[in-house]
Design a protein around this motif. Structure first.
Motif: not given
Length: 360
Positions: A149-154, A296-300
Motif C-alpha cells: 500500500i502506498p504511503f505519503f507523509l506530512g 489522500l482524502l482532504g489532503q493535497n
C-alpha cells in the motif's frame, strides 16, 4: 449500459490505475541513523515507528486482530469527508477528537484500536493522520497475498472532529452506500475494490455474542475468498440480526454483512464483484489504488512526501481460490447477468467451522 455510464466506468478505472501507477518507488539514496535506506531522508522518521508498531501493536508482524482493526480505522477516519457537509478526511481526527467520534453509531467498536494507537502517537514524531494511514498500510503488509500500500507523509494536524453520519453502515441500502461514497469521490466499482479489505476482517460488535467472527474463511490471508463466499446463498437472520446489518452465512463460524450481501447482488456492482473472484492481480492493483485515493482524502498530495518504500513487501499468497469444502457450483447465487461465475474447484475438506479471529 448507456454510453455515458460506460464512459464513467472507464474513467473511474483509468483514474484508479493512474493513481497507483503514479506511485513509483524512486531509487533509494538516503541512509538513516539505523542503517535503513530510503528515497527521502524525511522518511527516516518512520523506521522507529515501524519497529514499534510491528512489535508492540502487530504482535511481531502477525496479520491478526490489530491489523484488521487498524485497516478499518483508516477508512473510518478518511471517509469523514464531504464537499458539502465538511470533514477533514484522512487527517487523524478519529484520534485527536476521539470524543465524540468513537461514539458515532457507525464507529461502534473502534474505541479499542483508537486507544491502542494513541500511545504510539504520544511517543513518536508523527501526526495523527499519518499514524492512522501508516499503521494501516504497515499492518496490511503482514498479510500474505496483500499488495504493497502506498504511503505519503506530512498530513497536518486535524482541525475538528468529523461530522456525524459520514461513515456508511452495514444496514444501509446499496443506494445510500453508493451515494455516500460518491459524495466522497468514489465510483461504484471503487467501492467494490475498497471492500477487498474484508478479506482480512472480522466483526466483534455486529453480534456481541460471537466476537472475532470473520467475513471469510481465510481472515489472515489477502485472497479472493471473500468475493467467493459472499456469493454463496445466504438469508437474513430473523428478528434482531437484520437490524444489526447481519446476513446468515452458509458457512459455520462466518458472518456476512448485509451491505456486502447486497452489493454482491446489485446490478450496479455484481459484475465487478464477481470479476474479483480468482483474480489476484486485479484485487491487488485495484485495492492499492483505492487505498491510496482514500488515504489522500482532504489532503493535497503535492504537499506530502512519498515514503512508500518504507512499507515492507508483503509475503506471497498462500493457497488458491476455491469453493469451501462441501459446496458446489450450484451453491453460488449467480448475480452478474452478463458473465457466468468462474469455474473453481471445491476444497476437498473436511467440512469444518471457520474459527474466530483470536483477540490480541
Amino acid at each position: 449500459m448507456t454510453f455515458a455510464s460506460l464512459s464513467a466506468l472507464v474513467f473511474a478505472l483509468g483514474a484508479a490505475l493512474q493513481a497507483v501507477n503514479a506511485v513509483t518507488l524512486p531509487q533509494k539514496r538516503a541512509t538513516c541513523a539505523g542503517g535503513q535506506v530510503t528515497a527521502n531522508a524525511a522518511c527516516c522518521v518512520l523506521f522507529p515507528i515501524l519497529e514499534d508498531l510491528q512489535q508492540n501493536l502487530f504482535d511481531g508482524g502477525e496479520c491478526g486482530e490489530e491489523v484488521h482493526e487498524s485497516l478499518r480505522l483508516t477508512f473510518h477516519d478518511a471517509i469523514g469527508f464531504s464537499p458539502t457537509k465538511g470533514g477533514g478526511g484522512a487527517d487523524g481526527s478519529v484520534l485527536t477528537f476521539s470524543d465524540p467520534e468513537v461514539n458515532f453509531p457507525a464507529n461502534l467498536g473502534i474505541d479499542e484500536i483508537v486507544e491502542a494507537q494513541k500511545p504510539f502517537l504520544a511517543r513518536h514524531n508523527i501526526s495523527a493522520g499519518d499514524l492512522v494511514q501508516f499503521a494501516g498500510a504497515l499492518g496490511v503488509s503482514n498479510c500474505p497475498g496483500a499488495p504493497r500500500i502506498p504511503f505519503f507523509l506530512g498530513r497536518p494536524p486535524a482541525k475538528a472532529a468529523s461530522p456525524i453520519g459520514l461513515v456508511p453502515e452495514p444496514f444501509d441500502t446499496v443506494t445510500d452506500i453508493l451515494d455516500r461514497m460518491g459524495d466522497a469521490g468514489f465510483a461504484a466499482v471503487e467501492v467494490v475494490w475498497l471492500l477487498s479489505s474484508h478479506t482480512i476482517a472480522a466483526a466483534d460488535h455486529v453480534d456481541e455474542s460471537i466476537p472475532g467472527t470473520p467475513f471469510d474463511s481465510t481472515p489472515s490471508i489477502f485472497d479472493s475468498q471473500f468475493f467467493i463466499e459472499t456469493q454463496l446463498r445466504g438469508t437474513s437472520f430473523p428478528g434482531s440480526g437484520g437490524n444489526h446489518g447481519e446476513v446468515e452465512s452458509p458457512l459455520a463460524g462466518e458472518i456476512r454483512l448485509q451491505s456486502d450481501h447486497l452489493l454482491a447482488r446489485d446490478s450496479r456492482t455484481s459484475c465487478e464483484w464477481q470479476s474479483m473472484v480468482d483474480n489476484m492481480p486485479k484485487i491487488q492493483n485495484r485495492f492499492a489504488a483505492t487505498m491510496l485515493k482514500m488515504s489522500l482524502l482532504g489532503q493535497n498530495q503535492a504537499d506530502l512526501i512519498d515514503c512508500s518504500d518504507v512499507i515492507p513487501t508483503p509475503p506471497a499468497l498462500v493457497g488458491k481460490a476455491h469453493l469451501p469444502a462441501g459446496k458446489v457450483q450450484s451453491d453460488v447465487e449467480q448475480a452478474c447477468a452478463t458473465t457466468p461465475f468462474p469455474a473453481i474447484a471445491a476444497d476437498p475438506g473436511p467440512v469444518t467451522a471457520v474459527p474466530p479471529v483470536p483477540p490480541s
